[in-house]
Design an enzyme around this catalytic site. Structure first.
Site, PDB file in Angstrom:
ATOM      1  N   ARG A  53       0.864  -1.173   0.000  1.00  0.00           N
ATOM      2  CA  ARG A  53       0.000   0.000   0.000  1.00  0.00           C
ATOM      3  C   ARG A  53       0.902   1.224   0.000  1.00  0.00           C
ATOM      4  NH1 ARG A  53       2.329   1.819   3.859  1.00  0.00           N
ATOM      5  NH2 ARG A  53       0.796   3.481   3.852  1.00  0.00           N
ATOM      6  N   GLY A  54       0.276   2.406  -0.054  1.00  0.00           N
ATOM      7  CA  GLY A  54       1.068   3.627  -0.219  1.00  0.00           C
ATOM      8  C   GLY A  54       1.183   3.888  -1.718  1.00  0.00           C
ATOM      9  N   ALA A  55       0.898   5.137  -2.120  1.00  0.00           N
ATOM     10  CA  ALA A  55       0.743   5.433  -3.545  1.00  0.00           C
ATOM     11  C   ALA A  55       1.948   5.005  -4.406  1.00  0.00           C
ATOM     12  CB  ALA A  55       0.442   6.924  -3.714  1.00  0.00           C
ATOM     13  N   ARG A  90      -7.413  -0.206  -6.774  1.00  0.00           N
ATOM     14  CA  ARG A  90      -7.578   0.913  -5.835  1.00  0.00           C
ATOM     15  C   ARG A  90      -7.705   2.204  -6.640  1.00  0.00           C
ATOM     16  NH1 ARG A  90      -4.141   1.200  -0.558  1.00  0.00           N
ATOM     17  NH2 ARG A  90      -6.065   2.223   0.087  1.00  0.00           N
ATOM     18  N   ASP A 243      -1.828  10.782  -2.016  1.00  0.00           N
ATOM     19  CA  ASP A 243      -2.197   9.742  -2.979  1.00  0.00           C
ATOM     20  C   ASP A 243      -2.488  10.332  -4.341  1.00  0.00           C
ATOM     21  OD1 ASP A 243      -2.809   8.394  -0.251  1.00  0.00           O
ATOM     22  OD2 ASP A 243      -2.698   6.813  -1.770  1.00  0.00           O
ATOM     23  N   ASN A 253      -5.281  12.464   0.544  1.00  0.00           N
ATOM     24  CA  ASN A 253      -4.397  11.594   1.336  1.00  0.00           C
ATOM     25  C   ASN A 253      -5.268  10.841   2.328  1.00  0.00           C
ATOM     26  OD1 ASN A 253      -1.680  10.690   1.977  1.00  0.00           O
ATOM     27  ND2 ASN A 253      -1.930  11.755   3.922  1.00  0.00           N
TER      28      ASN A 253
HETATM   29  O1  MRU Z   1      -4.479   3.288   2.155  1.00  0.00           O
HETATM   30  P1  MRU Z   1      -2.984   3.462   2.096  1.00  0.00           P
HETATM   31  O2  MRU Z   1      -2.268   2.864   3.252  1.00  0.00           O
HETATM   32  O3  MRU Z   1      -2.442   3.000   0.765  1.00  0.00           O
HETATM   33  O4  MRU Z   1      -2.782   5.033   2.166  1.00  0.00           O
HETATM   34  C1  MRU Z   1      -1.489   5.547   2.183  1.00  0.00           C
HETATM   35  C2  MRU Z   1      -1.440   7.020   2.292  1.00  0.00           C
HETATM   36  O5  MRU Z   1      -2.443   7.686   2.415  1.00  0.00           O
HETATM   37  C3  MRU Z   1      -0.096   7.661   2.165  1.00  0.00           C
HETATM   38  O6  MRU Z   1      -0.019   8.829   2.937  1.00  0.00           O
HETATM   39  C4  MRU Z   1       0.132   8.049   0.688  1.00  0.00           C
HETATM   40  O7  MRU Z   1      -0.110   6.950  -0.144  1.00  0.00           O
HETATM   41  C5  MRU Z   1       1.506   8.562   0.465  1.00  0.00           C
HETATM   42  S1  MRU Z   1       2.694   7.271   0.536  1.00  0.00           S
HETATM   43  C6  MRU Z   1       4.216   7.944   0.260  1.00  0.00           C
END
Ligand code: MRU
Length: 379
Positions: A53-55, A90, A243, A253
C-alpha cells in the site's frame, strides 16, 4: 532501509529474474514476512488486500504486475486484461494509473515477444526512480527541518505526520519520512508525533515500526489528539504524504489528513505535503474530482493486533449490527497547504507554483524546457 541490520526495499525482483518479492504489510508490525508474487492476479490481490500500500508502492507493484501479466499472455488482449485487472484494485492513488500508462505505453507498440522484457525494464526503472525521487524530497524537506532546528535552538524539532508515507509506502526511503531520516542521520534532534490512522492504523503499526527501527524518537497518538498537541504548542511542522495531488495543489491523502491540516492552519503551524511528481494528476484542477475509495466496513468494525501471548487476533469494536462507513481518503484543499515538497524543490500549492518546477509535465508541449534550480521555497 534496514530491518534488523539487513537492507530491504519494499519490493524487489527475485534472484530468479522474474518473480517479485514484497514485504507483507498486512502482517506488520507483529510479523515480518516476505511474499512471492508470480502472476498478475497475485499482484492485483496484493494491492487490493493492502499487503502493499502507499501510492508510490502501489504504482511500482502495478508495474511489476503488468510484467507478470505479459509473461502469462503477451498479446494485446493479455495486455488489456492485465491493465484492467490492476487498474480496478484501488481508485485514489494516481500512481497506479500513472505506472500502468507508462509500462503499457512502452510495450504496446512492440511485438508480443519483446513485451515481457521491456515491461520488466520499465518496472525496474520506475522502482529505481522512485528511490531517487524520495532521496531528493528528503533533501528539500531537510532544509525545512534545519530551519526549524535553528528556531528550536538545540531542542528537538517536533514533527507531526499521518498514516504511513515512509519507506514501506514507497520503494525505499519514503516521502514524508525522507527528511526525517536525513535529519536524524545529521544529528538534528527530532520528536515525531505519529497519528495512529484508524481504521487500519498505518501510523501506529507501520510508521512507528519504521521510526523505531531507525531509532527516531516518536510517540503514537490517537488521531483525535492531533489538534490537541498542536494547540499545546508541541508541533513545529506537519509533513504528510499524498495519494493524488491535483495540478492546482489540492491533495487527497489518508482519511483524517484534512482535519490535521485544518488544525494546523488555525494555529499557524506549517503543513507540508511530500508530493513526488508521480503522485501529481495534471489533468485535475479540483480535489472534488478525485475518486475517493470506500473500503470494507470490517476495517472499521474490527481491529486486528497481537494478544499478550503474541498470537494474532481480530476483535469487533463497534456495536454489532450498526452500519459502518469507511471512506479511505479525504481532500485537503490547497489553501491549507504551506508547500508541496517535490523532488525538484518545494512548490507553493498552486498550479503556477507546480508548473514552475515541472514545466515539462504541466505542459508536455514545453518539453526540453529546463528544470529550475533544485531548491525553491514557497512564495
Ligand atoms: O491506504 P494506504 O495505506 O495505501 O494510504 C497511504 C497514504 O495515504 C499515504 O499517505 C500516501 O499513499 C503517500 S505514501 C508515500
Amino acid at each position: 532501509m534496514r530491518v534488523d541490520g539487513r537492507a530491504y526495499r519494499s519490493i524487489w525482483l527475485d534472484p530468479d529474474g522474474w518473480s517479485v518479492r514484497i514485504i507483507d504489510q498486512s502482517r506488520l508490525p507483529h510479523r515480518f514476512e516476505i511474499v512471492r508474487l508470480t502472476s498478475v492476479a497475485d499482484a492485483a490481490d496484493a494491492i487490493a488486500g493492502m499487503q502493499v500500500r502507499g501510492a508510490p508502492l502501489i504504482g511500482a507493484t502495478a508495474a511489476y504486475g503488468l510484467a507478470l501479466g505479459l509473461r502469462e499472455r503477451p498479446d494485446d488482449g493479455g495486455l488489456d486484461d492485465a491493465v484492467a485487472r490492476l487498474r480496478a484494485t484501488r481508485p485514489t492513488a494516481v500512481n497506479l494509473q500513472w505506472a500502468l500508462e507508462r509500462v503499457g505505453g512502452t510495450v504496446r507498440h512492440l511485438p508480443p515477444e519483446e513485451r515481457v522484457q521491456a515491461a520488466y525494464r520499465e518496472a525496474v526503472l520506475i522502482a529505481d526512480e522512485d528511490v531517487e525521487q524520495n532521496r531528493a524530497i528528503g533533501e528539500h524537506g531537510l532544509a525545512l527541518i534545519r530551519e526549524a532546528a535553528q528556531r528550536r535552538d538545540g531542542a528537538p524539532v517536533r514533527v507531526l505526520t499521518h498514516c504511513n508515507a515512509g519507506w514501506l509506502a514507497t520503494v525505499d526511503v519514503g516521502t514524508a519520512t525522507a527528511p526525517l531520516y536525513l535529519a536524524h542521520r545529521e544529528g538534528i534532534p527530532l520528536h515525531v508525533w505519529v497519528g495512529e490512522t484508524r481504521p487500519r492504523n498505518q501510523g501506529g503499526a507501520l510508521t512507528a515500526w519504521e521510526l523505531g527501527h531507525e531509532g527516531i524518537p516518536h510517540t503514537v497518538i490517537v488521531d483525535n489528539a492531533g489538534g490537541h498537541v498542536m494547540q499545546r504548542g508541541e508541533v513545529d511542522l506537519c509533513i504528510v504524504g499524498t495519494d493524488r495531488t491535483t495540478g492546482a495543489g489540492d491533495v487527497a491523502n489518508k482519511i483524517g489528513t484534512y482535519l490535521k491540516a485544518l488544525a494546523a492552519h488555525d494555529l499557524g503551524i506549517p503543513f507540508y505535503v511530500a508530493s513526488p511528481s508521480s503522485s501529481i494528476d495534471w489533468t485535475l484542477d479540483s480535489g472534488d474530482d478525485i475518486p475517493i475509495e470506500e473500503r470494507a466496513a470490517r476495517e472499521v468494525s474490527h481491529l486486528s493486533g497481537a494478544t499478550e501471548s503474541g498470537d494474532l487476533a481480530t476483535v469487533q469494536v463497534t456495536a454489532p449490527g450498526s452500519p459502518v462507513g469507511n471512506p479511505a481518503f479525504d481532500v485537503t484543499p490547497a489553501r491549507l497547504i504551506t508547500g508541496l515538497i517535490t523532488e525538484r524543490g518545494v512548490a507553493p500549492s498552486t498550479r503556477a507554483g507546480l508548473a514552475r518546477l515541472f514545466p515539462d509535465l504541466a505542459d508536455p508541449s514545453s518539453e526540453g524546457s529546463v528544470a529550475p534550480s533544485p531548491v525553491s521555497v514557497p512564495g
